[in-house]
Design a protein around this motif. Sequence first.
Motif, PDB file in Angstrom:
ATOM      1  N   UNK C 208      43.482  30.028  39.860  1.00  0.00           N
ATOM      2  CA  UNK C 208      43.187  31.307  39.211  1.00  0.00           C
ATOM      3  C   UNK C 208      42.676  32.309  40.234  1.00  0.00           C
ATOM      4  N   UNK C 209      41.787  31.834  41.119  1.00  0.00           N
ATOM      5  CA  UNK C 209      41.235  32.736  42.138  1.00  0.00           C
ATOM      6  C   UNK C 209      42.352  33.281  43.023  1.00  0.00           C
ATOM      7  N   UNK C 210      43.254  32.387  43.427  1.00  0.00           N
ATOM      8  CA  UNK C 210      44.352  32.837  44.287  1.00  0.00           C
ATOM      9  C   UNK C 210      45.204  33.875  43.562  1.00  0.00           C
ATOM     10  N   UNK C 257      44.707  28.358  33.583  1.00  0.00           N
ATOM     11  CA  UNK C 257      44.829  27.913  32.194  1.00  0.00           C
ATOM     12  C   UNK C 257      45.120  26.421  32.129  1.00  0.00           C
ATOM     13  N   UNK C 258      45.997  25.972  33.011  1.00  0.00           N
ATOM     14  CA  UNK C 258      46.343  24.548  33.001  1.00  0.00           C
ATOM     15  C   UNK C 258      45.095  23.700  33.199  1.00  0.00           C
ATOM     16  N   UNK C 296      42.691  33.751  28.451  1.00  0.00           N
ATOM     17  CA  UNK C 296      43.093  34.354  29.730  1.00  0.00           C
ATOM     18  C   UNK C 296      44.570  34.717  29.717  1.00  0.00           C
ATOM     19  N   UNK C 297      45.384  33.813  29.175  1.00  0.00           N
ATOM     20  CA  UNK C 297      46.812  34.117  29.081  1.00  0.00           C
ATOM     21  C   UNK C 297      47.030  35.360  28.223  1.00  0.00           C
ATOM     22  N   UNK C 348      49.523  26.709  21.636  1.00  0.00           N
ATOM     23  CA  UNK C 348      49.146  28.098  21.924  1.00  0.00           C
ATOM     24  C   UNK C 348      49.815  28.575  23.204  1.00  0.00           C
ATOM     25  N   UNK C 349      49.755  27.719  24.239  1.00  0.00           N
ATOM     26  CA  UNK C 349      50.332  28.111  25.519  1.00  0.00           C
ATOM     27  C   UNK C 349      51.826  28.354  25.372  1.00  0.00           C
TER      28      UNK C 349
END
Lengths: 204, 100, 741
Positions: C208-210, C257-258, C296-297, C348-349
Amino acid sequence: MDHTLQQRIFYGALALLVLVGLGAGLAAGGGAGLAFALFAAMTIGGSLMCIWERSVVRSAFCLMATFTGVAGLFILLESDFIAMAQILIYVGGILVLILFGVMLTPPDLTERQLPRVFAGLILVGAGVAWVAVKVAATARWAVPDEMQPTAESNAREIGVGFLRADGYVVPFELAAVVLTVALVGAVYIARRKRADLEPQGGES
Amino acid sequence: MGLGAYVAVSAALFGLGIVCILVRRNVLYVLMGIEMILNAANINFVAFNRFGANELDGRMFAIFTIILAAAEAAVALAIVLNVFHLFNSVKPSEADLLRE
Amino acid sequence: MAFFELNSGTSYGLLLAVPLIPLFGYALQIAFRKRLPYGDKILTAGMFAVMCITVFMAMRMILAEAPVFLESRAKGYVFNWLYSVLPDAATVENMGVGILYDPLGAAMLAVVGIVSFCVHLFSIGYMHGDKRYNIFFANISLFTFAMLGLVLADSILFLFIFWELMGLMSYLLIGHFAHDDGNPYFHRWASWASKKAFMTTRVGDVCLLVGMLMFYQHFGTFQFTELWARAQEAVAANGGEFPAWMTVAGLFIFGGTVGKSAQFPLHIWLPDAMAGPTPVSAMIHAATMVAAGVFLLGRTFPLMSPEALTVITIIGTTTALFAATIGMTAYDLKAVLAWSTISQLGFMVAAVGLGGVVAGMFHMVTHAFFKACLFLSAGSVIHGCHHEQDMRRMGGLRRQMPVTFACMFICTLAIAGVPYFSGFYSKDAILLSGWAGILGDHFDGWKVYATVGLSVAATMTAFYMFRMVFITFFGTYRGEIAEGHGHGHDDHHDDHHHEEIVHAEDGGIAHGHPGPMPHESPLPMTAALVVLAFFGFFAGDFPFTDLRFWDIYHPQTWFESLASLDTLYPNVSSWLDGRFAHSQAIHDAAHSRAFYGSVFVIAPLGIFLGWLLYMRRKEWPAKITGGLGLIYHTVRDRYYVDEFVNAAVIKPTMACAGLLKLIDERIVDGLVLLVGRINKFLGFFSAAFDRIVVDGLVNFVGLASQTFGAVSRLLQTGRIQQYAAFAVAGGLLVAAWLILS
């Protein structure tokens, strides 16, 4: 190699280097240059000795030379308030704390490993020197190369700066909070260990 | 002396501080090394301040560094004593419970 | 840009109070610890206030004529935290702390407020007598603060900060019992499970940071609305196609998210996280924190390229299917729910991947209610059965625990997707977006996979949930009814402890049975269950107000009338509408026979199978599992994913490290000896050089593998000086790069 011999070689080399440095300072800037070279030699020589010495007590005292040298550099920079703060806090406070640490832990004269010391000095020294040379070659400081005039009283200037409304009031208060928290925390950490020794034990 | 000389002393002190942290096997040396590094930073702050705009900022930074160093030394010493009681050693290499 | 505003100026104050109340409660509890009288009650009362405010705000949002999109930056209310250092964004104050309050945020805030209050209430009973009772409440309050902050954050940077804080609290709360082996809920693996959860989600966090930084590098902002607008511009500048880097960055963000939402292949932490207290499982590992990945998604949906969405759909569908199969084989009450959670998160994803972001968010909301209720009911059952978690030693509990049974049954109907229950609306909205994809303009194989896979997974959901209810609440009680005997693995069974709870909570009223017969839980716990079951029923829609039986797909549930692409992403809505050509395709799909078939077949089929196998023909499950043999064992052992990770990631890194260590020792020592013989003084240098350089090199290689092997905690040496050496080497490298470039 015999320890005494090691000491002789090291201090001999150090003294030689300091003499060369003092000469260079005198040649470059006269009296002011000599003073600068003296304090710089105290700073760097002190930290070198700190790394070199086997005993922690000696190292701590060598560190005193470093701190004092830095204070001297501050005086040369006409920042006498910071110089005094440096001596008071570093030499008077932090160094004493470290000495407490020294006294409360057992001495270990076998801990220093010369290969490690040399390798560290060479590797890190090479790295820093390389960066320094490169920076010196490429950097264009955005500042003039002579000192700016300063107010007569450093302490008053800084004190007013602290308390002025558009000054540093918030950082000042923050620093106060940090100091308080750190003190309480230090006491708490140091105290807990005794609580653990008690048979009942504390809440984890 | 010019700005470059101060910066050079600062760089040397910084490097020696790192060496001090890395090469000795006693956690007190780590503390001393950190103090050296902070001092090196302070020299830079004050030097650039005095050669530069001569606002108060640089010296204020230096003062805050000193304050933080004092706080850090107090806490670090408490930690050192705790580590010593826990591991019966002041070698940082022995306090490696983090990897468990 | 069409930004709407709430009429009242007090809204910001109210919104700010929402996260600050639990934060204040945390500070209070931590400051006073056990000296704070009624600390638990105070925190619960604070959470009640939070619930009232969030629900009030959400109701205002629902009742408002136009959905509200409130951005504190648009009004200039923003606290600037950092200024940008990027030259091309030098004037943008893009690291401010701001509030973004939109339909999605409103719904999520209300969910967090309600669930958090219920969990606090439940914990008063459930955690009673725990040694670290106060710490538990403090931690769960701080978690609530982080979750509320995450929902309100208007920039991905602050979302990330709260995201990490939640990860920390999850770690602390999973390991809550690890310090107390006298506790009846104690699990030996609690501390291990907490580390596993922390490390595994960490892999996702780094992703996520990347991804976040990649977007920042190109767009120069962290703020959601800005990011959406810049994405639209970037795509327009690229001739209507997404640039390749956006796919990569989007997938990195999806990596977060994963990790957090336990999607395949990083799902391995969630089942183990069940070692934590059950209220924690309900709150963090079912309702809120794992939903944060989906949230987040939802926030970054416009940034996702079609390719990224394809990957997202496939991963989501795979997770939904595969977790559902495992859920059918589990016998641990909490494990069934954990796998069910993973499966529902996959729904949901996949919904987001299919373009049905509204459906996905809707399911997130309804799922939070019924899954929290299911978990708390499970907690109530475990509490009532004296810390027994194995369903095979339960049975017939509906007589002893009527309230728990009723609540759990309602929520099981909801998750199974029985019409008029909340899960029905949201789950079918998801399937609808699948059908819309198939019947839409672009026909793709993966859309068929997703739709069919999700339908099958939904059937399995109904099956395993009813399996659980039938085994647990019907039939006869199979546990031992005797005094002073522990059950199987539960060595810390403690009747005395339990009786204390009962007396304290029931005001000393003795139960009719002296032995550990199951019993209903005390009032605070059942009250929490009832509240959640109420929402588990009604959160989908209010069916009795507008009953149109044959038009069962009620096209305007409250959430869908509130949230649409227009109201969620107001400044890029026309672009998104163009991309997803939504309404028409959905309309067609809703009236196609295939869709009606899937609606009416799924839940009844699953329930019928569950009834057949676990009520009617109880000997069949054993026969079936025996017949399936290897397949059954593979599924039951979670497809050996844990073993695979262990063998493919952890073991090789360990072996590599061991080999390097061996080489290091042999070669360095040999060299030292050799050089020492030649010249003693020179030997000092040489050996030191070897040790530092070779050691450093070897360790550097080790570090590279450590990054991926973060799961394996053993690789960390824990030596601070080594860490410092790496830091210095890194600093020098950066300096070298800066100078040379």
